[in-house]
Design a protein around this motif. Structure first.
Motif, PDB file in Angstrom:
ATOM      1  N   LEU A  73     -12.515   6.341   0.625  1.00  0.00           N
ATOM      2  CA  LEU A  73     -12.421   5.132   0.618  1.00  0.00           C
ATOM      3  C   LEU A  73     -13.423   4.426  -0.180  1.00  0.00           C
ATOM      4  O   LEU A  73     -14.596   4.996  -0.253  1.00  0.00           O
ATOM      5  N   ASP A 130     -11.039  -1.189  -0.960  1.00  0.00           N
ATOM      6  CA  ASP A 130     -10.202  -1.000  -0.143  1.00  0.00           C
ATOM      7  C   ASP A 130     -10.357  -2.070   1.271  1.00  0.00           C
ATOM      8  O   ASP A 130      -9.470  -1.963   2.022  1.00  0.00           O
ATOM      9  N   MET A 167      -6.304   7.317   5.252  1.00  0.00           N
ATOM     10  CA  MET A 167      -7.061   6.873   4.187  1.00  0.00           C
ATOM     11  C   MET A 167      -8.452   7.702   4.050  1.00  0.00           C
ATOM     12  O   MET A 167      -9.141   7.689   4.686  1.00  0.00           O
ATOM     13  N   VAL A 212      -3.874   3.550  -4.530  1.00  0.00           N
ATOM     14  CA  VAL A 212      -4.098   4.471  -3.423  1.00  0.00           C
ATOM     15  C   VAL A 212      -3.700   5.824  -3.608  1.00  0.00           C
ATOM     16  O   VAL A 212      -3.867   6.629  -2.757  1.00  0.00           O
ATOM     17  N   TYR A 225      -5.300  -4.847   7.199  1.00  0.00           N
ATOM     18  CA  TYR A 225      -4.130  -3.773   6.671  1.00  0.00           C
ATOM     19  C   TYR A 225      -3.135  -4.062   7.883  1.00  0.00           C
ATOM     20  O   TYR A 225      -3.424  -4.274   9.207  1.00  0.00           O
ATOM     21  N   VAL A 277       0.880  -1.310  -0.102  1.00  0.00           N
ATOM     22  CA  VAL A 277      -0.106   0.128  -0.093  1.00  0.00           C
ATOM     23  C   VAL A 277       0.990   1.366  -0.146  1.00  0.00           C
ATOM     24  O   VAL A 277       0.862   2.283  -0.738  1.00  0.00           O
TER      25      VAL A 277
END
Length: 125
Positions: free
Chosen positions: A86, A90, A83, A64, A94, A48
């Protein structure tokens, strides 16, 4: 002993925002780069974003870029992932990870030696 502890995950509607945190201990921080990865059900763990502790240089996955921002607080030895905007895609667990080759803004998960336990992010449509 190295510890990485993620927090901040949750359920959010599409278009919303979340901020993930990764509290790190047991590292020589200036020697490391810190990454965020994610893994959706049935998919490979994917890169990411990454930040160098020293200097703060960053890199992002194309998916992203422009929506997520990685940062670090040196005094708190914590890495953040902000973030925004969204999307349902997504949705994933994480993970925070530490790479002892701090000069390397690596996107390959194999260069990361230490991992957190993960935090779930779910984006509803």
């Amino acid at each position: 002993q190295v510890h990485l502890v993620e927090s901040g995950g949750g359920l959010v509607q599409a278009g919303g925002s979340l901020r993930l945190s990764c509290a790190a201990s047991g590292l020589t921080f200036s020697s490391y780069s810190m990454g965020w990865f994610r893994q959706a059900p049935g998919k490979e763990r994917e890169f990411v974003a990454v930040v160098r502790w020293s200097g703060g240089s960053t890199a992002y996955a194309d998916s992203v870029k422009g929506r997520f921002e990685i940062s670090r607080d040196v005094a708190k030895t914590t890495v953040y992932l902000q973030m925004n905007s969204l999307k349902p895609e997504d949705t994933a667990v994480y993970y925070c990870a530490a790479n002892p080759r701090g000069w390397n803004l690596g996107r390959d998960r194999t260069v990361y030696d230490y991992w957190g336990q993960g935090t779930q992010v779910t984006v509803s449509s």
